[in-house]
Structure formats: structure tokens, C-alpha cells
Scaffold this motif. Structure first.
Motif, PDB file in Angstrom:
ATOM      1  N   GLU A  69       0.823  -1.214   0.000  1.00 50.84           N
ATOM      2  CA  GLU A  69       0.000   0.000   0.000  1.00 50.84           C
ATOM      3  C   GLU A  69       0.854   1.260   0.000  1.00 50.84           C
ATOM      4  OE1 GLU A  69      -3.095   0.258  -0.755  1.00 50.84           O
ATOM      5  OE2 GLU A  69      -3.298  -1.919  -0.849  1.00 50.84           O
ATOM      6  N   ARG A  70       1.983   1.251   0.679  1.00 49.71           N
ATOM      7  CA  ARG A  70       2.893   2.406   0.624  1.00 49.71           C
ATOM      8  C   ARG A  70       3.377   2.621  -0.812  1.00 49.71           C
ATOM      9  NH1 ARG A  70       4.295   0.298   5.809  1.00 49.71           N
ATOM     10  NH2 ARG A  70       4.328   1.903   7.422  1.00 49.71           N
ATOM     11  N   LEU A  73       0.518   4.004  -2.926  1.00 51.05           N
ATOM     12  CA  LEU A  73       0.284   5.426  -2.640  1.00 51.05           C
ATOM     13  C   LEU A  73       1.317   6.311  -3.324  1.00 51.05           C
ATOM     14  CD1 LEU A  73      -0.673   5.124   1.102  1.00 51.05           C
ATOM     15  CD2 LEU A  73      -2.078   6.267  -0.647  1.00 51.05           C
ATOM     16  N   GLU A  77       0.307   8.972  -6.292  1.00 52.49           N
ATOM     17  CA  GLU A  77       0.659  10.396  -6.159  1.00 52.49           C
ATOM     18  C   GLU A  77       1.561  10.836  -7.303  1.00 52.49           C
ATOM     19  OE1 GLU A  77       0.475  14.161  -4.669  1.00 52.49           O
ATOM     20  OE2 GLU A  77      -0.596  12.441  -3.809  1.00 52.49           O
ATOM     21  N   ILE A  85      -5.186   7.349  -5.368  1.00 52.62           N
ATOM     22  CA  ILE A  85      -4.944   7.970  -4.062  1.00 52.62           C
ATOM     23  C   ILE A  85      -6.098   7.643  -3.117  1.00 52.62           C
ATOM     24  CG2 ILE A  85      -4.764  10.168  -2.831  1.00 52.62           C
ATOM     25  CD1 ILE A  85      -3.270  11.217  -5.402  1.00 52.62           C
ATOM     26  N   HIS A  88      -6.167   3.681  -2.287  1.00 52.25           N
ATOM     27  CA  HIS A  88      -5.015   3.216  -1.524  1.00 52.25           C
ATOM     28  C   HIS A  88      -4.883   3.913  -0.179  1.00 52.25           C
ATOM     29  CE1 HIS A  88      -3.810   0.278  -4.369  1.00 52.25           C
ATOM     30  NE2 HIS A  88      -3.862   1.174  -5.338  1.00 52.25           N
ATOM     31  N   THR A  89      -5.423   5.104  -0.046  1.00 45.74           N
ATOM     32  CA  THR A  89      -5.494   5.721   1.279  1.00 45.74           C
ATOM     33  C   THR A  89      -6.405   4.871   2.162  1.00 45.74           C
ATOM     34  OG1 THR A  89      -5.061   7.948   0.453  1.00 45.74           O
ATOM     35  CG2 THR A  89      -6.216   7.770   2.574  1.00 45.74           C
ATOM     36  N   VAL A 102       0.576   7.389   5.707  1.00 44.26           N
ATOM     37  CA  VAL A 102      -0.068   7.525   4.391  1.00 44.26           C
ATOM     38  C   VAL A 102       0.473   8.771   3.711  1.00 44.26           C
ATOM     39  CG1 VAL A 102      -2.260   8.045   3.231  1.00 44.26           C
ATOM     40  CG2 VAL A 102      -2.152   6.201   4.929  1.00 44.26           C
ATOM     41  N   ARG A 106       2.940   8.910   0.246  1.00 46.02           N
ATOM     42  CA  ARG A 106       2.600   9.661  -0.968  1.00 46.02           C
ATOM     43  C   ARG A 106       3.786  10.502  -1.443  1.00 46.02           C
ATOM     44  NH1 ARG A 106      -3.207  12.401  -0.318  1.00 46.02           N
ATOM     45  NH2 ARG A 106      -2.546  13.211  -2.337  1.00 46.02           N
TER      46      ARG A 106
END
Length: 187
Positions: A69-70, A73, A77, A85, A88-89, A102, A106
Motif C-alpha cells: 500500500e505504501r 500510494l 501520487e 490515491i 489506496h489511502t 499515508v 505519498r
């Protein structure tokens, strides 16, 4: 207020090409609702099947969901993908990634030194078209990332880049935004 419309048709089980239906039905069974991105990708059964297989394999790899997920993100971005965005946030938060993390992700950063080393390496790969300096590669290894994990992270960058490019090129609306999302009906 103006409704955002996708450049590509957002398919559902009634409009999708026959070859896309098995993947769409599987996605709907798992999530209950079809994301606009998958509805768009359904316009090409080959692209949809390739995407689904690629994502499935990487989800069963050695990287944790918070790490994936990082990465997602950072890529969303980078491409300014509003749908990416948003989703995935939400999924990062569900995976236990804090709101501060989070925001850092980004920007290709993390308070966790191990995650930060990986993100710095991946950022260089993206920004320099695959030509990351050797010191960033070594830094990621020294932080504890194995070759297997680094290769999976690079593969995940490519998967999320595809997602972001389709979202941006197609002006795909954020799920739940002004353009209604597609909810598949029972067959």
C-alpha cells in the motif's frame, strides 16, 4: 456541478465483452462492488486477465500489505491518480498504516527506516526510468530487503503504474464520486 465522465466506457456484467465476464464476476464476488478501474479495463479482456493474474501473484508474494500500500500510494501520487490515491489511502488505513504514514508514503517516505530505504530505491527507479544509483540498491539490501522482495517491489511498481496510467489517461472517476459506480447485478 459537472459530472466527470470517463474517456473509456465503464463496463459492468451487462456491457462487458464476454471474455471479461469471469474476471468481473470474481472481482464482484470478492469485493461486492466493481471499481471503476476494473470496469474500464474490462473493455479489453486480455488486459483485464493480465492485470488480474499479475495482481493475484503479487498479493501472494513476500511483501506485506502495508508495504504494498505504501508503494501504491507513492505511485498514485506520482501519476496524480485521484482514484488510486483514494482507494489506496482507504486500503492502507485498513491495513494498519497510520494517517501520517499515508502522507509520507505519498511522498516516497516513511518513518520506518526499512520502508524508507525501499521507497527511496523505488522512487529513483521510477524517476530515472530504471536507473537507480547503486547506493540506493545497496541501502535497500542493508535495510533487510531480499532480492526476492526487491524484485516483487519493482513488479508492483509496474502494476500500480499501469493502474495509474489507465486512471489518468481515461479520466476514470473516483469510485463513489459524481459518476455512479458500477454495481454488478446478480446473474
Amino acid at each position: 456541478m459537472k459530472t466527470q465522465m470517463s474517456r473509456f466506457q465503464i463496463h459492468d456484467d451487462l456491457t462487458a465483452p464476454e471474455g471479461s465476464l469471469p474476471v468481473l464476476k470474481g472481482a464482484t464476488a470478492a469485493a461486492g462492488q466493481l471499481p471503476n478501474f476494473l470496469g474500464v479495463l474490462a473493455g479489453s479482456p486480455a488486459a483485464l486477465r493480465a492485470y488480474a493474474r499479475f495482481r493475484s501473484e503479487l498479493r501472494h508474494g513476500s511483501l506485506t500489505l502495508p508495504t504494498l500500500e505504501r508503494i501504491a500510494l507513492a505511485i498514485a501520487e506520482y501519476y496524480r491518480s485521484k482514484p488510486g490515491i483514494a482507494i489506496h489511502t482507504r486500503t492502507a488505513r485498513q491495513a494498519g498504516v497510520g494517517i501520517d504514514e499515508v502522507a509520507r508514503a505519498r511522498d516516497w517516505e516513511s518513518a520506518d527506516p526499512r520502508e524508507a530505504a525501499l521507497l527511496r530505491y523505488l522512487r529513483a527507479l521510477v524517476e530515472d526510468r530504471g536507473h537507480a544509483p547503486m547506493h540506493l540498491h545497496e541501502e535497500a539490501r542493508e535495510a533487510g530487503w531480499s532480492d526476492e522482495q526487491l524484485l516483487e517491489a519493482i513488479a508492483y511498481v509496474s502494476l500500480e503504474s499501469l493502474t495509474a496510467m489507465v486512471n489518468v489517461a481515461g479520466e476514470v472517476p473516483v469510485d463513489g464520486s459524481l459518476e455512479d459506480t458500477r454495481v454488478l447485478k446478480a446473474a
